[in-house]
Design a protein around this motif. Structure first.
Motif, short mmCIF file in Angstrom:
data_model
loop_
_atom_site.label_atom_id
_atom_site.label_comp_id
_atom_site.label_asym_id
_atom_site.label_seq_id
_atom_site.Cartn_x
_atom_site.Cartn_y
_atom_site.Cartn_z
N SER A 208 -56.60 8.20 11.46
CA SER A 208 -55.87 6.93 11.52
C SER A 208 -56.24 6.04 10.35
N LEU A 209 -57.48 6.20 9.88
CA LEU A 209 -57.88 5.47 8.68
C LEU A 209 -57.15 6.03 7.47
N ALA A 210 -57.02 7.38 7.46
CA ALA A 210 -56.46 8.06 6.28
C ALA A 210 -55.03 7.63 5.98
N ASN A 211 -54.23 7.37 7.02
CA ASN A 211 -52.83 7.03 6.71
C ASN A 211 -52.51 5.55 6.93
N GLY A 212 -53.56 4.74 7.12
CA GLY A 212 -53.35 3.29 7.18
C GLY A 212 -52.86 2.76 8.52
N SER A 213 -52.82 3.63 9.57
CA SER A 213 -52.31 3.14 10.84
C SER A 213 -53.33 2.30 11.60
N MET A 214 -54.60 2.46 11.25
CA MET A 214 -55.67 1.69 11.91
C MET A 214 -55.43 0.17 11.75
N LYS A 215 -55.07 -0.21 10.55
CA LYS A 215 -54.89 -1.63 10.23
C LYS A 215 -53.69 -2.20 11.03
N VAL A 216 -52.59 -1.45 11.03
CA VAL A 216 -51.38 -1.89 11.76
C VAL A 216 -51.68 -1.99 13.25
N LEU A 217 -52.44 -1.01 13.76
CA LEU A 217 -52.81 -1.02 15.18
C LEU A 217 -53.55 -2.30 15.55
N LYS A 218 -54.52 -2.67 14.72
CA LYS A 218 -55.32 -3.86 15.01
C LYS A 218 -54.44 -5.11 15.03
N GLU A 219 -53.52 -5.20 14.07
CA GLU A 219 -52.63 -6.36 14.01
C GLU A 219 -51.74 -6.44 15.26
N LYS A 220 -51.16 -5.27 15.62
CA LYS A 220 -50.27 -5.24 16.77
C LYS A 220 -51.00 -5.66 18.05
N ILE A 221 -52.21 -5.15 18.21
CA ILE A 221 -52.98 -5.47 19.42
C ILE A 221 -53.34 -6.95 19.43
N ALA A 222 -53.72 -7.49 18.26
CA ALA A 222 -54.05 -8.92 18.16
C ALA A 222 -52.84 -9.78 18.53
N ASN A 223 -51.63 -9.26 18.25
CA ASN A 223 -50.42 -10.00 18.60
C ASN A 223 -49.95 -9.76 20.04
N GLY A 224 -50.78 -9.06 20.81
CA GLY A 224 -50.51 -8.94 22.24
C GLY A 224 -49.81 -7.68 22.69
N MET A 225 -49.62 -6.68 21.80
CA MET A 225 -48.98 -5.45 22.26
C MET A 225 -49.87 -4.75 23.30
N PRO A 226 -49.29 -4.42 24.49
CA PRO A 226 -50.09 -3.70 25.49
C PRO A 226 -50.51 -2.32 24.97
N ILE A 227 -51.74 -1.95 25.28
CA ILE A 227 -52.25 -0.66 24.81
C ILE A 227 -53.11 -0.03 25.90
N LEU A 228 -52.94 1.28 26.06
CA LEU A 228 -53.74 2.04 27.03
C LEU A 228 -54.50 3.10 26.27
N GLY A 229 -55.82 3.06 26.36
CA GLY A 229 -56.65 4.06 25.70
C GLY A 229 -57.25 4.99 26.73
N ILE A 230 -56.98 6.29 26.58
CA ILE A 230 -57.46 7.28 27.55
C ILE A 230 -58.58 8.09 26.93
N CYS A 231 -59.77 8.08 27.55
CA CYS A 231 -60.89 8.90 27.11
C CYS A 231 -61.19 8.63 25.63
N ALA A 232 -60.80 9.52 24.73
CA ALA A 232 -60.99 9.26 23.29
C ALA A 232 -60.30 7.96 22.89
N GLY A 233 -59.17 7.67 23.54
CA GLY A 233 -58.44 6.43 23.24
C GLY A 233 -59.25 5.20 23.60
N MET A 234 -59.98 5.25 24.74
CA MET A 234 -60.82 4.12 25.12
C MET A 234 -61.98 3.97 24.12
N ILE A 235 -62.49 5.11 23.65
CA ILE A 235 -63.56 5.05 22.64
C ILE A 235 -63.03 4.33 21.40
N MET A 236 -61.79 4.66 21.01
CA MET A 236 -61.17 4.02 19.84
C MET A 236 -61.06 2.50 20.01
N LEU A 237 -60.81 2.04 21.25
CA LEU A 237 -60.65 0.60 21.49
C LEU A 237 -61.97 -0.16 21.49
#
Lengths: 322, 201
Positions: B63-92
């Motif tokens: 996610s760092l390699a293709n720049g999606s990490m940065k967009v993800l952080k912005e979207k979450i800061a703006n209130g987009m609901p997100i569900l992190g499962i197992c590895a996903g929760m680790i990411m959060l």
């Protein structure tokens, strides 16, 4: 959906101690096959040392497979190929956070039990090692640790699944750096899946019985496969993958992920190549990204490929008739 | 307006989550699509996102390699609901350490103030299924599938604990951000996916 649930009662799970008055069940099909689902769209790398395992983890591998010798070295060394030393497997498990797999010989139940006791995350009953039983594979339902098996055809894959395999890898020819066999076998499996699905869709149950007899498997698993239109477990490609483009092409053929053996640590640019193969596997459908990945490697550093037609040892044939 | 709910399709069990989302959407009868999302452009057009199970080190590095990490952080800061499962929760999470290896320096989104232990219940052989309760979100019984699962060691003051198992925290929520140790997408029960969809407006 690849049906995983609903198997809790039937699975030969181990009922563990009651915790908080709830039953905890280990070793169910959901838990074993589910582990393979977590590896999807990823690369599993063959390693022989802690250092290689750390390179693999850093490159973004989803798991490592610990061997005593890489398949290409097995090919050169000859003799009987056995599992890796337990001490090395344990050292690798202590050094990295991603899952660790190890290979045992086909049919060697005690080697599988030893690996299970060592706490590896998955066991590969592999034709890369010298088979211990020419006629039978391990009965894998009894092991709480999931097992992956190789297959060259749908019949072989379904026979392994009926023995309890939680994951399949379509075989290539290991240790050759030649991807041709891996491509041939995934295409064969895909063709056979299309046939079985067509028969299932036509409602010709008698023809499904014919397939079951031809494949030497139960009617139920043929029916289930026809209904799904794919293997009932996760399927990776393996054998002879040496470049990022090799990996991307196999992903495009519908493989769930990639095993890379000698291709990485038998090249002279292991670090870059490991990273490049991971990138190509993830972004296989974006050709600019695959090109970027391919650019990271130097063809002059690739392992020298072998022509499969002239090999003295064809590992893929091992255990195939069982 | 049709809602677009994505599953981060970098690595892991993406398709299983898409199928769970689709049947949850059918059950609720809402106007929504479940799609794979990998590129920053795809992520920026989403109304909600699931980060699926997989290997958190792999998902993070790619996610760092293709720049999606940065967009993800912005979207979450703006209130987009997100569900992190197992590895996903680790990411959060804010910090993650491994039970055996110790502190890891893997890339994390740092949007949930939790301290997390990877492979908390042991290796694959110790992976298990057990019932858990998420009473505060109206799910009294859920078949939890725990695969080399993490657990939450400490939560910040603004993080709610949704579920515990064997005295360990296995599901958390802060506003529109949810994390679970177990895999709802490996069961036929879509109640957790339905609850997640109800957060998306």
């Amino acid at each position: 959906m690849i049906s995983l649930s609903g198997e809790r009662q039937n699975a030969r799970g181990i009922i563990a101690d009651k915790i908080n008055s709830f039953d905890t069940v280990r070793g169910t099909s959901t838990v074993k096959r589910g582990f393979a689902h977590m590896l999807k769209n990823g690369v599993v790398m063959d390693v022989t040392t802690v250092e290689q395992a750390q390179i693999a983890e850093e490159a973004g591998a989803v798991s490592v497979m610990v061997l005593d010798k890489l398949p290409s070295e097995v090919r050169k060394a000859g003799g009987v190929a056995r599992p890796a030393s337990i001490k090395i497997i344990e050292e690798i498990m202590d050094a990295i956070t991603i899952p660790v797999m190890a290979k045992c010989r086909i049919g060697h139940v005690s080697e599988a039990l030893v690996l299970q006791e060592t706490d590896v995350d998955m066991i590969d009953e592999s034709e890369v090692l010298t088979p211990a039983d020419e006629f039978r594979h391990i009965w894998k339902w009894d092991l709480p640790t999931p097992v992956v098996n190789g297959a060259r055809s749908l019949a072989e894959a379904l026979r392994r699944i009926e023995e309890g395999a939680s994951m399949i890898r379509t075989k290539g020819e290991p240790g050759t750096g030649n991807v041709a066999e891996a491509i041939k076998h995934i295409k064969k499996v895909n063709d056979e899946l299309r046939t079985v699905k067509a028969i299932y869709d036509s409602g010709d149950n008698q023809d499904l019985v014919r397939i079951a007899r031809e494949f030497k498997v139960s009617y139920d698993i043929v029916e289930q496969t026809g209904k799904l239109g794919r293997l009932p477990v996760v399927n990776f490609a393996a054998g002879g993958i040496a470049t990022p483009a090799d990996a991307a092409y196999l992903m495009s053929l519908g493989c769930d992920g990639i095993f890379v053996g000698s291709g990485i640590f038998h090249s002279d640019d292991a670090k870059d190549r490991a990273r490049a193969i991971v990138l190509a596997t993830t972004f296989w459908n974006e050709s600019d990204k695959v090109k970027e990945a391919q650019k990271m490697i130097d063809e002059r550093q690739s392992m020298l490929g072998l022509d499969v037609g002239t090999l003295e040892l064809r590992m893929q044939d091992r255990g195939g008739s069982a | 307006m049709t809602l677009t709910v994505g599953v981060l399709s970098v690595q892991g069990d993406v398709y299983e989550n898409i199928l769970s989302l689709r049947s949850a959407i059918d059950d609720l009868g809402i106007d929504a699509n479940a799609v794979e999302a990998k590129t920053p452009e795809e992520i920026s057009s989403l109304d909600g996102l699931i980060i699926p199970g997989g290997e958190s080190t792999t998902i993070g590095h790619l996610s760092l390699a293709n720049g999606s990490m940065k967009v993800l952080k912005e979207k979450i800061a703006n209130g987009m609901p997100i569900l992190g499962i197992c590895a996903g929760m680790i990411m959060l999470s804010k910090t993650a350490s491994d039970k055996v290896v110790g502190q890891t320096d893997q890339p994390l989104l740092d949007v949930l103030d939790i301290k997390l232990e990877r492979n908390s219940f042991g290796r694959q052989k110790q992976s298990f299924e057990a019932d858990v309760s998420l009473d505060s979100v109206g799910i009294s019984k859920f078949n939890g599938v725990f695969i080399r699962a993490p657990s939450v060691l400490e939560v910040g003051s603004d993080v709610d604990v949704l579920a515990k198992f064997d005295e360990r925290i296995v599901a958390v929520k802060k506003g529109n951000v949810i994390g679970t140790s177990f895999h709802p997408e490996l069961t036929q029960d879509v109640s957790l996916h339905k609850y997640f969809l109800s957060l998306i407006k």
